[in-house]
Design an enzyme around this catalytic site. Structure first.
Site, PDB file in Angstrom:
ATOM      1  N   GLY A  66      12.001  21.402 -21.560  1.00  0.00           N
ATOM      2  CA  GLY A  66      11.727  21.626 -20.143  1.00  0.00           C
ATOM      3  C   GLY A  66      13.008  21.622 -19.340  1.00  0.00           C
TER       4      GLY A  66
ATOM      5  N   ARG B 148      14.164  19.865 -12.329  1.00  0.00           N
ATOM      6  CA  ARG B 148      15.191  18.978 -11.758  1.00  0.00           C
ATOM      7  C   ARG B 148      15.646  17.943 -12.777  1.00  0.00           C
ATOM      8  NH1 ARG B 148      13.621  16.028  -6.317  1.00  0.00           N
ATOM      9  NH2 ARG B 148      11.907  15.333  -7.653  1.00  0.00           N
TER      10      ARG B 148
ATOM     11  N   THR C 272       8.150  11.191 -19.975  1.00  0.00           N
ATOM     12  CA  THR C 272       6.994  11.800 -19.308  1.00  0.00           C
ATOM     13  C   THR C 272       6.089  10.719 -18.732  1.00  0.00           C
ATOM     14  OG1 THR C 272       7.067  13.636 -20.867  1.00  0.00           O
ATOM     15  CG2 THR C 272       5.013  13.315 -19.664  1.00  0.00           C
TER      16      THR C 272
ATOM     17  N   ALA D  33       9.302   5.242 -22.562  1.00  0.00           N
ATOM     18  CA  ALA D  33       9.384   4.259 -21.480  1.00  0.00           C
ATOM     19  C   ALA D  33       8.988   4.919 -20.169  1.00  0.00           C
ATOM     20  CB  ALA D  33      10.793   3.686 -21.367  1.00  0.00           C
TER      21      ALA D  33
ATOM     22  N   HIS E  52       7.507   6.596  -3.901  1.00  0.00           N
ATOM     23  CA  HIS E  52       8.228   7.755  -4.411  1.00  0.00           C
ATOM     24  C   HIS E  52       8.126   8.908  -3.409  1.00  0.00           C
ATOM     25  CE1 HIS E  52       7.854   5.547  -8.227  1.00  0.00           C
ATOM     26  NE2 HIS E  52       8.882   6.257  -8.625  1.00  0.00           N
TER      27      HIS E  52
ATOM     28  N   LYS F  15       5.577  13.664  -5.880  1.00  0.00           N
ATOM     29  CA  LYS F  15       5.182  13.014  -7.137  1.00  0.00           C
ATOM     30  C   LYS F  15       3.675  13.132  -7.320  1.00  0.00           C
ATOM     31  CE  LYS F  15       5.786   8.786  -9.853  1.00  0.00           C
ATOM     32  NZ  LYS F  15       6.290   9.555 -11.020  1.00  0.00           N
TER      33      LYS F  15
END
Length: 277
Positions: free
Chosen positions: A11, A15, A102, A125, A158, A162
């Site tokens: 991927g 970003r 992920t 993680a 966040h 998100k």
């Protein structure tokens, strides 16, 4: 055999993918060995450097992960749950170090990762930063030290884009608190409140805030009679996650197959303590 240090980025156009590429290239012990994107992506078949608007890197973007796995020692995966599970099966076949950052993974996804880890070295993680993993260790110890009369709330914030809530990091912290109290998080998690009703005794509460361009803020609050203990982490640079992922990829090379986390990578697991799986 693939040259040691070869790391692929899955991927690569997003970003986080771009930051992972930058982190790999900035690490002397690492070598960028491949890059993937989803089928139909305009970068497929192009040199990665040119696709990024820079000089050629000699790495062609492909939509076939198995091609890059064959020439790599490790793969960095911050994609989506379905893609990550599929990658784990291929990584197991290739005996690859699969580093997974992920978020939004479901219980059945973790079960599939555990199955793949019988043949592959997987480092998974919710957060790859040193500070957050230190926070998890501290949260577990504080939870074990304080009694059930201390209510636990985990607050995270966040950026507005998100898509998953609570964050993977918040859930990781919740798992740490539950482990400290010898509980199953699924049995005590309180992930949303609305309307009337008192707080459930022993619950681990979660609050997810979204707005602006916040990279990541997490706080674990222990609220007891007459006092509160608060543990907090604030991320100010996303590159810390990328650097942690590269560190995990290098650490995993030569390890036995298994499901590891950043506590293992950073050597923060206490003597005699077992991973929370």
């Amino acid at each position: 055999m693939a040259e040691k240090g070869g790391i692929a980025v899955l991927g690569c156009s997003g970003r986080m993918g771009r930051m992972l590429i930058e982190a790999v290239r900035a690490t002397p012990e690492a070598r960028l060995s491949g890059a993937t994107e989803r089928p139909g992506h305009p970068w497929i078949g192009r040199d990665l450097g040119e696709a990024l608007g820079a000089a050629p890197l000699g790495v062609v973007v492909t939509d076939e992960p198995i091609e890059v796995f064959a020439v790599s020692q490790a793969a960095l995966d911050f994609t989506a749950p379905a893609g990550t599970v599929a990658h784990a099966e291929l990584a197991a076949q290739a005996r690859l170090v699969h580093v997974i950052g992920t978020t939004g993974l479901a219980r059945e996804d973790f079960e599939k990762l555990a199955a793949a880890a019988r043949h592959a070295t997987i480092v998974q993680a919710g957060n790859m930063s040193l500070g957050v993993n230190l926070l998890a260790v501290l949260a577990r110890r504080v939870a074990a030290a304080l009694g059930a009369e201390y209510d636990v709330e985990i607050v995270e914030m966040h950026h507005r884009a998100k898509v998953d809530a609570p964050s993977g990091t918040a859930l990781m912290l919740g798992e740490a608190v539950a482990a400290g109290r010898r509980l199953n998080l699924a049995d005590v998690a309180e992930r949303g409140r609305d309307g009337m009703g008192a707080r459930a005794p022993g619950a681990i509460g979660f609050a997810a805030l979204r707005g602006g361009d916040v990279i990541g803020e997490h706080e674990v609050i222990f609220a007891g009679p007459g006092e509160r203990v608060s543990l907090r982490h604030v991320a100010t640079d996303r590159m810390l996650f990328a650097r942690g992922a590269v560190r995990a990829a290098l650490w995993g090379q030569g390890r036995e197959p298994g499901l590891y986390d950043m506590i293992d990578v950073l050597g923060l697991r206490g003597p005699g303590s077992a991973p929370d799986r």
